[in-house]
Design an enzyme around this catalytic site. Structure first.
Site, mmCIF file in Angstrom:
data_model
loop_
_atom_site.group_PDB
_atom_site.id
_atom_site.type_symbol
_atom_site.label_atom_id
_atom_site.label_comp_id
_atom_site.label_asym_id
_atom_site.label_seq_id
_atom_site.Cartn_x
_atom_site.Cartn_y
_atom_site.Cartn_z
ATOM 1 C CG MET A 1 -2.151 -1.057 1.219
ATOM 2 S SD MET A 1 -3.160 -1.014 -0.046
ATOM 3 C CE MET A 1 -3.851 -2.606 0.302
ATOM 4 C CB CYS A 2 0.529 4.335 -1.577
ATOM 5 S SG CYS A 2 0.676 3.099 -3.264
#
Length: 264
Positions: A1-2
């Site tokens: 995920m970012c």
């Protein structure tokens, strides 16, 4: 995920959020505390608004912590509205075209999340986008395609409704191929005047989202960038956030109930 951060308010230097704080976005690129992956080194991007209606855009594939150009730009550029993102790829190669934010006209968009089984439903989702919008597609990510779906569903007219309709398209596409929908969506986007965000997941694990009102403006982030935890407010799952220069509202969010005709 970012990891990502966005700001709306008085003009400030981008470094006040992106690089200067103790747990800045650059720090989070190699040491995130609330992400599935602590390292977000698959590129970065900035979209900032100034005197023109469309945003400036800078993206590259280097890890944010090792690019001196990023730090230099953040030290020099001032803006009253900007979005910044560091990427941990869950799909799509490491390329400049796959780095967030994505831009179309005055709109900018960045995402933390994933459409599970994207390769099985990508064709259906692409068919739902008109040729004019599809011609803007530069990369291969689910995030960019979801942004185009939002535009297709009337982002200019009603941002929350457009996101809800786009989310419904993803869910129905999954169901059409016999998959249980698995979709995580924590995103921020802007039209150059206002800042919007959504926190949603088809399960109970929606990626985190926080807001804070400071002396110069409002921030919305995937993870706080400093240690002043008491000043950050967690946004509940299934929520839509609207920030203007006058205030902020948080309203319930669910994908549009109406059935949509999927192509194919």
């Amino acid at each position: 995920m970012c990891r990502w951060a966005a700001y709306l308010g008085e003009e400030v230097f981008l470094e006040d959020i992106v690089s200067a704080p103790c747990h800045s976005l650059i720090a989070q690129s190699h040491c995130a505390q609330e992400a599935k992956s602590a390292t977000n080194g698959d590129g970065f991007g900035l979209a900032w608004y100034g005197d023109r209606p469309e945003p400036g855009l800078y993206r590259d594939i280097l890890p944010a912590w090792s690019d001196p150009n990023l730090k230099s730009l953040c030290r020099q550029i001032k803006s009253s509205l900007f979005l910044a993102h560091v990427r941990a790829a869950t799909g799509g190669g490491t390329s400049r075209a796959n780095c967030h934010p994505f831009v179309s006209g005055r709109w900018s968009f960045m995402h933390n999340g994933q459409i599970s089984g994207f390769e099985r439903i990508r064709r259906r989702l692409e068919a739902a986008v008109c040729d004019t919008l599809y011609d803007q597609r530069q990369g291969t990510t689910d995030s960019e395609l979801f942004f185009l779906l939002m535009l297709e569903e009337g982002l200019d007219a009603d941002p929350q409704v457009a996101v809800a309709r786009a989310a419904r398209r993803v869910i129905e596409a999954s169901e059409a191929v016999g998959m249980a929908a698995s979709f995580k969506l924590t995103a921020a986007f802007s039209d150059g005047e206002n800042l919007f965000a959504v926190r949603y997941a088809t399960d109970a694990q929606a990626p985190t989202l926080y807001t804070r009102e400071g002396a110069t403006g409002r921030c919305i982030v995937s993870e706080p960038f400093d240690r002043e935890g008491e000043s950050w407010q967690a946004v509940p799952p299934s929520s839509f956030v609207t920030m203007t220069r006058q205030g902020m509202t948080v309203s319930p969010f669910e994908p549009a109930v109406a059935q949509l005709a999927m192509a194919g």
